[in-house]
Every structure is written in structure tokens, then in C-alpha cells.
Scaffold this active site. Structure first.
Site, mmCIF file in Angstrom:
data_model
loop_
_atom_site.group_PDB
_atom_site.id
_atom_site.type_symbol
_atom_site.label_atom_id
_atom_site.label_comp_id
_atom_site.label_asym_id
_atom_site.label_seq_id
_atom_site.Cartn_x
_atom_site.Cartn_y
_atom_site.Cartn_z
ATOM 1 N N GLU A 92 -0.153 -0.717 2.280
ATOM 2 C CA GLU A 92 1.278 -0.860 2.021
ATOM 3 C C GLU A 92 2.049 0.317 2.620
ATOM 4 O O GLU A 92 3.119 0.143 3.213
ATOM 5 C CB GLU A 92 1.530 -0.938 0.521
ATOM 6 C CG GLU A 92 2.986 -1.118 0.139
ATOM 7 C CD GLU A 92 3.275 -0.677 -1.284
ATOM 8 O OE1 GLU A 92 4.422 -0.251 -1.535
ATOM 9 O OE2 GLU A 92 2.364 -0.734 -2.125
ATOM 10 N N HIS A 93 1.498 1.511 2.479
ATOM 11 C CA HIS A 93 2.110 2.689 3.092
ATOM 12 C C HIS A 93 2.181 2.547 4.605
ATOM 13 O O HIS A 93 3.214 2.815 5.224
ATOM 14 C CB HIS A 93 1.288 3.934 2.733
ATOM 15 C CG HIS A 93 1.771 4.648 1.519
ATOM 16 N ND1 HIS A 93 2.511 5.799 1.563
ATOM 17 C CD2 HIS A 93 1.604 4.373 0.211
ATOM 18 C CE1 HIS A 93 2.786 6.207 0.342
ATOM 19 N NE2 HIS A 93 2.234 5.354 -0.500
ATOM 20 N N GLU A 169 1.808 11.745 -3.420
ATOM 21 C CA GLU A 169 2.320 10.679 -4.272
ATOM 22 C C GLU A 169 1.463 10.527 -5.529
ATOM 23 O O GLU A 169 1.975 10.262 -6.623
ATOM 24 C CB GLU A 169 2.378 9.367 -3.501
ATOM 25 C CG GLU A 169 3.189 8.305 -4.205
ATOM 26 C CD GLU A 169 3.645 7.211 -3.256
ATOM 27 O OE1 GLU A 169 3.629 6.041 -3.668
ATOM 28 O OE2 GLU A 169 4.019 7.529 -2.115
#
Length: 478
Positions: A92-93, A169
Site C-alpha cells: 500500500e505504501h 510509522e
């Protein structure tokens, strides 16, 4: 990164009108009821088209000048294993770092040039990538989405660069105590199963995942039959289906050998886990029992049960006059800073519970009162209480669909979870069909005398003894 390209991861007092005669309001009330029913009938139909490769295209047309279109994929951390945990989140990143056709700078500039907003999220069973733009830019939005989903570049240099971003993150998520509490809740409730793993993976996974791991995950899960192209707003369904055929028609629908991913049942274990940190001012505690999966008919009764308990925050007004008895007790006796009910659902299981924030001296009292409220749901909830909760639930469902983005998400998730989108009219009918007897029966089935899972984070010297928590899941006499 361009500002337009980014990623995404109460109760109130009742008015007392007893001094006025009900007849003064009967006409107005009837008009409101009719208006609400009419509104439900006039909501545009959700149209669905299935391409030859199995990709489902679903949309709701409206007169909005904007639209949201996105791809919802049946893939998340539950489909991962101990070796590749976090692969879906990593991908997704990387989706925002450019494609084979568009380098990162070009992707950002193209999204920015049409004033669009590109976003995404990954959960335990789903991944979504969606874009909000002007309705006239739907063709460009679909083309960008198709490129991002099918042609992520996965360059070694970009993967290595993203490791550092992921580690930072993960640190930020570890500072979010609510997030940590729910991860611990999954870890203890579903220990030894795929649902126990976090969506983001661990720092060790972020450091060791290879390009081969990501390619394997991508090739295994990003298949057309497991995807939904959803859209809402000022769009035309026929145009959307045509665009889908053009840009997603070549998406693979075949698996090699017997590699088709099949979800295995995740075992629920009644248990408790705590993380003590005396430097924290307040404790986060969650208690849950195993609830049903998405398609179980008991979900409506349990949603009403949660609506009856409601949510609370110490900043709310109302105090002793709040409609929820748990909220009234929380306000009157200062049991917690806040609490929220939840019903987290997966394909074949779920977590039904309460999360609260309080000081370390009030944990046991809050657990006692919350569990007593559960027992009331099982044995003594009345039709008047249920009717109030049904109105609150209907209101919440309507509020959740305010805008093209939440509508688009509702379509995408609905098609994946239920095989079709449940309309507000259908929800309304399901809610109306539930009475106090059905709520009591559902709560008896899932709550009464069941082993709960408990997680706690904060300045906790010791959680209440698990046997005491377990014994509060039933009453000897009622």
C-alpha cells in the site's frame, strides 16, 4: 509528497417535552416519518456489472459535481503468515511511489493537475485504494487507479527507502494507545491464528521483507474476482463499466495450481493481556466476546445492543440525564474519561465489546458496571430502550453516508463482505424487525456465560483477576 496524495490508516441528553401535549406534535411527527421513508425510497439504486474476468463494477449515481472511485480488494493481514506479515501494508505504501509507467513525481503531478485526492488503507481482510475528483475527470481517475493497482514498480531502491518510512510509522502507531490496545486485544483473543497479527507487521518484518515476498503477495491476492471497482457521485454506470473493461479487463483471474487463498477458521480464546507503563496518565482497556461474522443475521440485534449502551466522553453535556445507563454511571461516579462500544466483524468471526479510558483506580469499577450492563442486555432490556437505540442506530447509519467517499466505501466493502450492497431501506427494515426479545436472545447467545478477551495498556498495577471478570459474565439468579 504532493498534498493531494496521502494515506489514511456520543451520546447526548434527551429533551424533556412532557409539558406539551402529544397531539400538538402528531401531525408534524407523521410528516417527518413519511419524509424519512420517502427519502429511503428515493436513494439511487446501486448498479452492479461483472466483467468476464470476474471484476465487479458497482456504483451509485447522483447529481454531485464530484465523484469517488476506488478499488476494494479482498486481501489484508489475515492472508499473511509469520514470514510476510506486513506485506499488504508495505505494498500500500509503495503504490504511492510510482508505477512502471509513472515515476513518483509524475504520479503526484498528474493527480495534482486534476485537483484530485488519492488515498488508501489496509485492514485485516481488505485493502482499498481510491481517488476523489471532479465528475468530469472520472476517465482519468479510473486510468490512474488501474495503473497504481496493476503496475506498481517495486524498484529495489524504492523498497529500501520505504523501510525507513515504515519503521517511523510503526513507532507512531505504537504511541497511539487505542491502536495498541486493539492490537493486543486481537493478539490475545485470536492467539495462534492469522487474526492475531497486526496490519502493519512488526519492525522486524519491515526490515526483512524482500521484493520477492511482495511480488508473491501481489501475484497471489490481486486477482480480478477478489476486486470491486466502486464509484459514487456524478458518474454514469455504463461509462464506468466501459472504463473498467478498458483498464481492468486484462487483470488476471487465474491461480497457479491449487494456490487459491482460502481462509481458515480463526479460533477465539478467552484470555487477558496487559502492558504496564507507569509513565502514562491513563489506562486503555478493552473487553470483548466473540461475535458473529459479516453475514450473520444476529448482527442487527447486536448493533442495536451497542447503540443502547452508546458512547461517552467526559466533555459531553447531560451528566445524570444521559439516555444510556452506562453513560449516566460514568458521568455520575467519574468511572472513566470516555468509552466506546464496538462490533468488529470479519468473514467468520468478530469482536463485540467496549473500550474505555480511565485512571488505574477505576478499572475494576468500570469493568464491573460495563459487564452488568451486558447482563441487563441479556435479561432485562425493554422495548422502550430498544426503540430508542433503534432510532440512534438509524441516525448513525445515515450520518455515515454523508458524501461520495463514504458512499463509495460502503459500496466497495458491501460487495466484498455481503456479495451485494445493503441499502439504507434494507437496513431500516432489518432494524424495524428487531424487538427487545430478539436483542435479549442474541445477547444471551453471544454474551451470557462466555469467556471474554481483555487487553489493557497503561499504569496498571494488576488487572482484576480473570476469574472475577469471567464470573461477571452471568448472574446466579435473574
Amino acid at each position: 509528497m504532493a498534498a493531494s496524495v496521502c494515506r489514511a490508516g456520543g451520546a447526548a441528553g434527551r429533551a424533556l417535552l412532557r409539558t406539551r401535549a402529544p397531539s400538538l406534535f402528531s401531525s408534524k411527527k407523521n410528516q417527518s416519518t413519511a419524509s424519512y421513508a420517502q427519502t429511503l425510497q428515493n436513494i439511487p439504486e446501486t448498479q452492479v456489472t461483472t466483467l468476464e474476468n470476474g471484476l465487479r463494477v458497482a456504483s451509485e449515481e447522483s447529481a454531485h459535481p464530484t465523484c469517488t472511485v476506488g478499488v476494494w480488494i479482498g486481501a489484508g493481514s489475515r492472508y499473511e503468515n509469520e514470514k510476510n506479515n506486513g506485506a499488504g501494508y508495505f505494498l500500500e505504501h509503495l503504490a504511492f511511489k510510482g508505477t512502471k509507467k509513472r515515476p513518483q513525481a509524475a504520479l503526484e503531478q498528474e493527480v495534482e493537475s486534476i485537483g484530485a485526492h488519492l488515498n488508501s488503507y489496509t485492514s485485516r481482510e481488505q485493502t482499498a485504494i481510491y481517488i476523489k475528483a471532479l465528475s468530469k475527470d472520472l476517465p482519468k481517475a479510473v486510468e490512474i487507479l488501474a495503473d497504481v493497482v496493476q503496475n506498481v514498480s517495486l524498484e529495489d531502491s524504492q523498497i529500501e527507502k520505504e523501510r525507513g518510512v515504515l519503521l517511523r510509522e510503526i513507532e507512531e502507531i505504537d504511541a497511539d494507545l487505542e491502536e495498541v490496545t486493539f492490537d493486543y486485544l486481537h493478539a490475545t483473543a485470536y492467539q495462534g491464528t492469522p487474526l492475531s497479527r497486526t496490519v502493519v507487521g512488526t519492525s522486524a518484518h519491515a526490515q526483512t521483507l524482500t521484493r520477492a515476498d511482495l511480488v508473491e503477495y501481489l501475484n497471489l491476492h490481486y486477482k480480478a474476482p477478489r476486486m470491486v471497482l466502486a464509484a459514487a457521485g456524478g458518474i454514469d454506470h455504463k461509462e464506468l463499466a466501459s472504463l473498467a473493461q478498458r483498464h481492468f479487463g486484462g487483470l488476471s483471474f487465474q491461480y497457479e495450481g491449487d494456490a487459491i487463498p482460502v481462509l481458515t477458521r480463526c479460533r477465539f480464546t478467552g484470555s487477558a493481556i496487559q502492558y504496564r507503563n507507569d509513565d502514562l496518565p491513563l489506562a486503555h482497556v478493552a473487553i470483548a466476546i466473540e461475535g458473529p461474522g459479516w453475514n450473520d443475521s444476529d448482527n442487527v440485534a447486536l448493533l442495536i445492543a451497542n447503540s443502547l449502551i452508546g458512547n461517552y466522553d467526559c466533555t459531553y453535556g447531560g451528566g445524570k440525564n444521559l439516555s444510556s445507563s452506562l453513560a449516566r454511571a460514568s458521568a455520575e461516579f467519574n468511572l472513566c474519561q470516555s468509552y466506546q462500544t464496538f462490533n468488529i466483524r470479519y468473514s467468520d468471526t468478530g469482536l463485540f465489546g467496549i473500550h474505555f479510558v480511565t485512571d488505574k483506580h477505576s478499572i475494576e469499577d468500570m469493568l464491573h458496571v460495563a459487564q452488568a450492563e451486558w447482563m441487563h442486555l441479556c435479561t432485562g432490556v425493554t422495548d422502550s430502550e430498544v426503540n430508542r437505540a433503534k432510532i440512534a442506530l438509524k441516525t448513525a447509519l445515515v450520518k455515515q453516508l454523508d458524501g461520495t467517499t463514504p458512499v463509495c466505501e460502503d459500496i466497495g466493502r458491501g460487495i466484498l463482505n455481503y456479495g451485494h450492497r445493503i441499502s439504507l431501506k434494507e437496513w431500516n427494515d432489518k432494524i424495524d424487525a428487531v424487538d427487545a426479545k430478539k436483542v435479549r436472545a442474541a445477547c444471551m447467545k453471544y454474551i451470557w456465560d462466555k469467556c471474554p478477551a481483555v487487553s489493557a495498556v497503561g499504569p496498571i498495577e494488576q488487572l482484576p483477576d480473570y476469574n472475577r471478570i469471567r464470573s461477571a459474565m452471568f448472574w446466579l439468579r435473574f
